[in-house]
Design a protein around this motif. Structure first.
Motif, short mmCIF file in Angstrom:
data_model
loop_
_atom_site.label_atom_id
_atom_site.label_comp_id
_atom_site.label_asym_id
_atom_site.label_seq_id
_atom_site.Cartn_x
_atom_site.Cartn_y
_atom_site.Cartn_z
N ILE A 171 11.74 4.39 -13.24
CA ILE A 171 12.20 3.11 -12.71
C ILE A 171 11.27 2.61 -11.60
N ALA A 172 10.81 3.49 -10.72
CA ALA A 172 9.91 3.09 -9.65
C ALA A 172 8.58 2.60 -10.22
N LYS A 173 8.07 3.30 -11.22
CA LYS A 173 6.81 2.90 -11.83
C LYS A 173 6.94 1.57 -12.57
N ASP A 174 8.07 1.38 -13.25
CA ASP A 174 8.31 0.11 -13.95
C ASP A 174 8.43 -1.04 -12.96
N LEU A 175 9.16 -0.83 -11.87
CA LEU A 175 9.30 -1.88 -10.85
C LEU A 175 7.97 -2.19 -10.18
N MET A 176 7.13 -1.17 -9.99
CA MET A 176 5.80 -1.41 -9.42
C MET A 176 4.98 -2.29 -10.35
N LYS A 177 5.02 -2.00 -11.65
CA LYS A 177 4.27 -2.81 -12.62
C LYS A 177 4.77 -4.25 -12.63
N ILE A 178 6.08 -4.42 -12.61
CA ILE A 178 6.66 -5.77 -12.62
C ILE A 178 6.29 -6.51 -11.34
N THR A 179 6.38 -5.84 -10.19
CA THR A 179 6.06 -6.47 -8.91
C THR A 179 4.60 -6.89 -8.86
N LEU A 180 3.70 -6.02 -9.25
CA LEU A 180 2.28 -6.34 -9.19
C LEU A 180 1.90 -7.41 -10.20
N THR A 181 2.55 -7.42 -11.37
CA THR A 181 2.31 -8.48 -12.35
C THR A 181 2.80 -9.81 -11.81
N LEU A 197 13.91 -4.55 -4.95
CA LEU A 197 14.41 -3.52 -5.88
C LEU A 197 13.47 -2.32 -5.93
N TRP A 198 12.18 -2.60 -5.88
CA TRP A 198 11.18 -1.52 -5.88
C TRP A 198 11.33 -0.66 -4.63
N TYR A 199 11.42 -1.30 -3.47
CA TYR A 199 11.61 -0.57 -2.21
C TYR A 199 12.91 0.24 -2.26
N GLY A 210 5.36 -23.56 -10.82
CA GLY A 210 6.45 -23.25 -11.73
C GLY A 210 7.04 -21.86 -11.58
N ILE A 211 6.47 -21.02 -10.74
CA ILE A 211 7.01 -19.67 -10.54
C ILE A 211 7.79 -19.66 -9.24
N ASN A 212 9.02 -19.23 -9.31
CA ASN A 212 9.86 -19.15 -8.13
C ASN A 212 9.51 -17.88 -7.36
N ILE A 213 9.01 -18.03 -6.16
CA ILE A 213 8.57 -16.88 -5.37
C ILE A 213 9.74 -15.98 -4.96
N ASN A 214 10.96 -16.52 -4.97
CA ASN A 214 12.13 -15.71 -4.63
C ASN A 214 12.32 -14.57 -5.61
N ILE A 215 11.94 -14.76 -6.86
CA ILE A 215 12.03 -13.70 -7.86
C ILE A 215 11.11 -12.54 -7.46
N PHE A 216 9.94 -12.88 -6.96
CA PHE A 216 9.00 -11.85 -6.49
C PHE A 216 9.62 -11.01 -5.38
N TRP A 217 10.23 -11.66 -4.39
CA TRP A 217 10.82 -10.91 -3.27
C TRP A 217 12.01 -10.07 -3.74
N LEU A 218 12.76 -10.56 -4.72
CA LEU A 218 13.87 -9.78 -5.27
C LEU A 218 13.35 -8.51 -5.95
N ILE A 219 12.33 -8.66 -6.78
CA ILE A 219 11.76 -7.49 -7.47
C ILE A 219 11.15 -6.52 -6.48
N ILE A 260 0.82 -1.21 0.00
CA ILE A 260 0.00 0.00 0.00
C ILE A 260 0.86 1.27 0.00
N LEU A 261 1.79 1.40 0.94
CA LEU A 261 2.62 2.61 1.00
C LEU A 261 3.51 2.77 -0.24
N PRO A 262 4.20 1.72 -0.69
CA PRO A 262 5.00 1.89 -1.91
C PRO A 262 4.17 2.26 -3.14
N ILE A 263 2.94 1.75 -3.23
CA ILE A 263 2.09 2.11 -4.37
C ILE A 263 1.75 3.60 -4.31
N ILE A 264 1.41 4.08 -3.12
CA ILE A 264 1.07 5.50 -2.97
C ILE A 264 2.28 6.38 -3.31
#
Length: 103
Positions: free
Chosen positions: A59-69, A92-94, A80-89, A46-50
């Motif tokens: 870069i912040a907007k692109d990382l937000m789109k990638i994270t939410l996707t 990076l967004w934070y 088949g999706i490695n959740i560690n990639i999500f936490w890495l992205i 919530i806070l990072p989106i705001i």
């Protein structure tokens, strides 16, 4: 369907993290952590989106789109999706938001 029944029978706190796994993350997190855990999980965004919406940094907007996707894919596809990639992205967004704050 089984995990949704678990969620509704243990609505508030769930059955405990790691107690059960589903084919998708959404029903897993709902069944194991309940509504309080699910809302806590969503609060990370919530806070990072705001902040990202208020900023003009690409870069912040692109990382937000990638994270939410990625979050959407993990919620509904999980297999088949490695959740560690999500936490890495997400990290990076934070970090991009933190760099913006320090300038």
């Amino acid at each position: 369907l089984f995990h949704l029944r678990l969620f509704f029978s243990h609505f508030l706190l769930g059955i405990g993290w790691g107690s059960s796994f589903s084919s998708d993350f959404l029903t897993t997190i709902l069944a194991t952590t309940g509504i309080l855990g699910f809302l806590s999980f969503l609060s990370i965004f919530i806070l990072p989106i705001i902040i990202t919406i208020k900023t003009n940094e690409k870069i912040a907007k692109d990382l937000m789109k990638i994270t939410l996707t990625t979050l959407f894919l993990i919620f509904f596809v999980w297999n088949g999706i490695n959740i560690n990639i999500f936490w890495l992205i997400l990290g990076l967004w934070y970090n991009s938001l933190n760099d913006r704050k320090n300038k």
